[in-house]
Scaffold this active site. Structure first.
Site, PDB file in Angstrom:
ATOM      1  N   SER A   1      13.895 -20.775-100.547  1.00 31.50           N
ATOM      2  CA  SER A   1      14.519 -20.468 -99.261  1.00 31.50           C
ATOM      3  C   SER A   1      15.343 -19.189 -99.358  1.00 31.50           C
ATOM      4  O   SER A   1      15.858 -18.854-100.434  1.00 31.50           O
ATOM      5  CB  SER A   1      15.431 -21.643 -98.898  1.00 31.50           C
ATOM      6  OG  SER A   1      16.324 -21.272 -97.884  1.00 31.50           O
TER       7      SER A   1
ATOM      8  N   TYR B   1      22.752 -27.311-100.810  1.00 29.84           N
ATOM      9  CA  TYR B   1      21.300 -27.224-100.584  1.00 29.84           C
ATOM     10  C   TYR B   1      20.749 -25.939-101.214  1.00 29.84           C
ATOM     11  O   TYR B   1      19.763 -25.968-101.962  1.00 29.84           O
ATOM     12  CB  TYR B   1      21.001 -27.259 -99.077  1.00 29.84           C
ATOM     13  CG  TYR B   1      19.608 -26.802 -98.733  1.00 29.84           C
ATOM     14  CD1 TYR B   1      18.500 -27.556 -99.097  1.00 29.84           C
ATOM     15  CD2 TYR B   1      19.381 -25.599 -98.045  1.00 29.84           C
ATOM     16  CE1 TYR B   1      17.208 -27.129 -98.790  1.00 29.84           C
ATOM     17  CE2 TYR B   1      18.108 -25.172 -97.733  1.00 29.84           C
ATOM     18  CZ  TYR B   1      17.023 -25.942 -98.110  1.00 29.84           C
ATOM     19  OH  TYR B   1      15.748 -25.502 -97.811  1.00 29.84           O
TER      20      TYR B   1
ATOM     21  N   LYS C   1      17.979 -25.049-104.563  1.00 34.81           N
ATOM     22  CA  LYS C   1      16.827 -24.131-104.599  1.00 34.81           C
ATOM     23  C   LYS C   1      16.985 -23.137-105.755  1.00 34.81           C
ATOM     24  O   LYS C   1      16.030 -22.832-106.465  1.00 34.81           O
ATOM     25  CB  LYS C   1      16.697 -23.381-103.270  1.00 34.81           C
ATOM     26  CG  LYS C   1      16.365 -24.267-102.093  1.00 34.81           C
ATOM     27  CD  LYS C   1      14.977 -24.874-102.217  1.00 34.81           C
ATOM     28  CE  LYS C   1      14.638 -25.797-101.063  1.00 34.81           C
ATOM     29  NZ  LYS C   1      13.395 -26.550-101.268  1.00 34.81           N
TER      30      LYS C   1
END
Ligand SMILES: NC(=O)c1ccc[n+]([C@@H]2O[C@H](COP(=O)([O-])OP(=O)(O)OC[C@H]3O[C@@H](n4cnc5c(N)ncnc54)[C@H](O)[C@@H]3O)[C@@H](O)[C@H]2O)c1
Length: 337
Positions: free
Chosen positions: A124, A148, A152
């Site tokens: 992302s 989050y 990644k």
């Protein structure tokens, strides 16, 4: 190839399943339905014109994942399965690290044991954190500013270490910017549970009357109209990029890390106006305070994807808005419609 798509019942995964089948691949979907519905499967099969094997499995169950890899003679894995809500990740970081990071390690171990050597990972733009850079190339320093995004970042590093240790294993890390839109049939699309976290599904729910108005999180960012800038990308373009990345891994036998975006940034207000124009609707909205974890601007330099994969986005903002609204208006309750 026989391809396992983890998270294949989800938003981007379901569109990618079709893109892969259009290129002649055999696809197996693995999902635990923690954020999706099994009802997507008959629709996918109708669109593809072929049955699609489904395994309801949690990634962290490594033994079962291994059995799936072996029994379906899997050649490559496209790995979408993850939790993805920034706000929720701030409230439940351990759940995010467990599901996303431990889940990926479990998958990679199962692949190692089953000798599956091709891997495509959904990363992302969040890995660039809150950056001053106007456009982000793959060399822009990485730093996540929420749990989050950190999952990644950690997974990217795990994959890179694994690739360094096993030179037969080849991976593509794809850094998505802001996927929106839906399949042109209006049969599959984004079906968030509860209150949508992303702009486009929220816009769609306001347009359908399900929600009264759109909350715009902050108009005091240092941008031309004060609202956050994002690089919105049609999910059909994104889905195609996965098939291209897999072709690259097969033909070049090299690892790959690329941004996937259009290279142009739109503000929240631009998006509202585009939605109104494309669908001839009015979107009531109000400005409220900033949302934790949001950054000012995220815009891709998509040059490397063009150079290495011959991939470019083909859809503009109006098409993204029209396709998103077609899905929403045909399926006001998502897959439960
Ligand atoms: N949608 C975006 O804006 C966006 C942007 C950048 C990156 N990504 C990444 O792309 C991937 C797909 O995103 P999406 O928007 O399609 O999300 P989604 O929630 O629609 O799809 C993810 C799927 O994974 C499944 N899943 C989650 N944890 C699992 C587990 N432990 N075992 C098995 N299945 C599990 C869910 O049930 C869901 O079907 C995610 O990795 C996400 O982080 C998404």
């Amino acid at each position: 190839m026989n391809i396992l798509v983890t998270g294949g019942a989800g938003y981007i995964g379901s569109h990618t399943v079709l893109a892969l089948m259009e290129r002649g691949h055999h696809v197996v979907v693995l999902d635990n339905f923690s954020n999706s519905s099994p009802k997507v499967m008959p629709r996918l099969e109708a669109l593809a014109g072929n049955p699609i094997p489904l395994c309801q499995v949690d990634l962290r169950d490594g033994d079962t994942v291994f059995d799936v890899l072996v029994s379906h003679k899997i050649d490559a894995v496209i790995h979408f399965a993850a939790l993805k809500a920034v706000g929720e990740s701030c409230e439940q970081p351990l759940q995010y690290f467990d599901n996303n990071v431990s889940g990926t390690i479990s998958l990679l171990l199962a692949m190692q044991k089953a000798n599956v050597l091709r891997f495509v990972f959904s990363s992302s733009a969040m890995v660039y954190g809150d950056t001053e850079h106007e456009t982000l190339s793959e060399n822009t320093p990485r730093s996540a500013n929420n749990p989050y995004g950190r999952t990644k970042l950690m997974i990217e590093e795990i994959i890179q270490d694994h690739c360094a240790a096993d030179t037969n294993f080849k991976a593509a890390i794809l850094r998505y910017f802001n996927p929106v839109g839906a399949h042109p049939s209006g049969m599959i699309g984004e079906d968030p549970r509860g209150t949508p976290n992303n702009l486009m599904p929220y816009l769609c729910q306001v347009a359908s009357g399900k929600r009264e108005k759109l909350s715009v999180f902050g108009n005091d960012y240092p941008t031309p109209d004060g609202t956050g800038l994002r690089d919105y990308l049609h999910v059909m373009d994104l889905a195609r990029a996965h098939a291209d990345a897999l072709d690259y891994l097969q033909s070049q036998s090299k690892n790959l890390t690329v941004n996937l975006g259009t290279g142009s940034a739109s503000s929240v207000l631009d998006m509202i106006h585009a939605f109104e124009q494309a669908n001839k609707l009015k979107i009531p909205h109000e400005i409220i305070g900033r949302r934790p974890g949001d950054v000012t601007r995220l815009c891709a330099d998509p040059g490397l994807a063009k150079e290495l994969l011959s991939w470019e986005s083909r859809h503009d903002l109006l098409q993204m808005c029209a396709d998103a609204w077609r899905w929403q208006s045909k399926n006001p309750e998502g897959y439960n419609s």
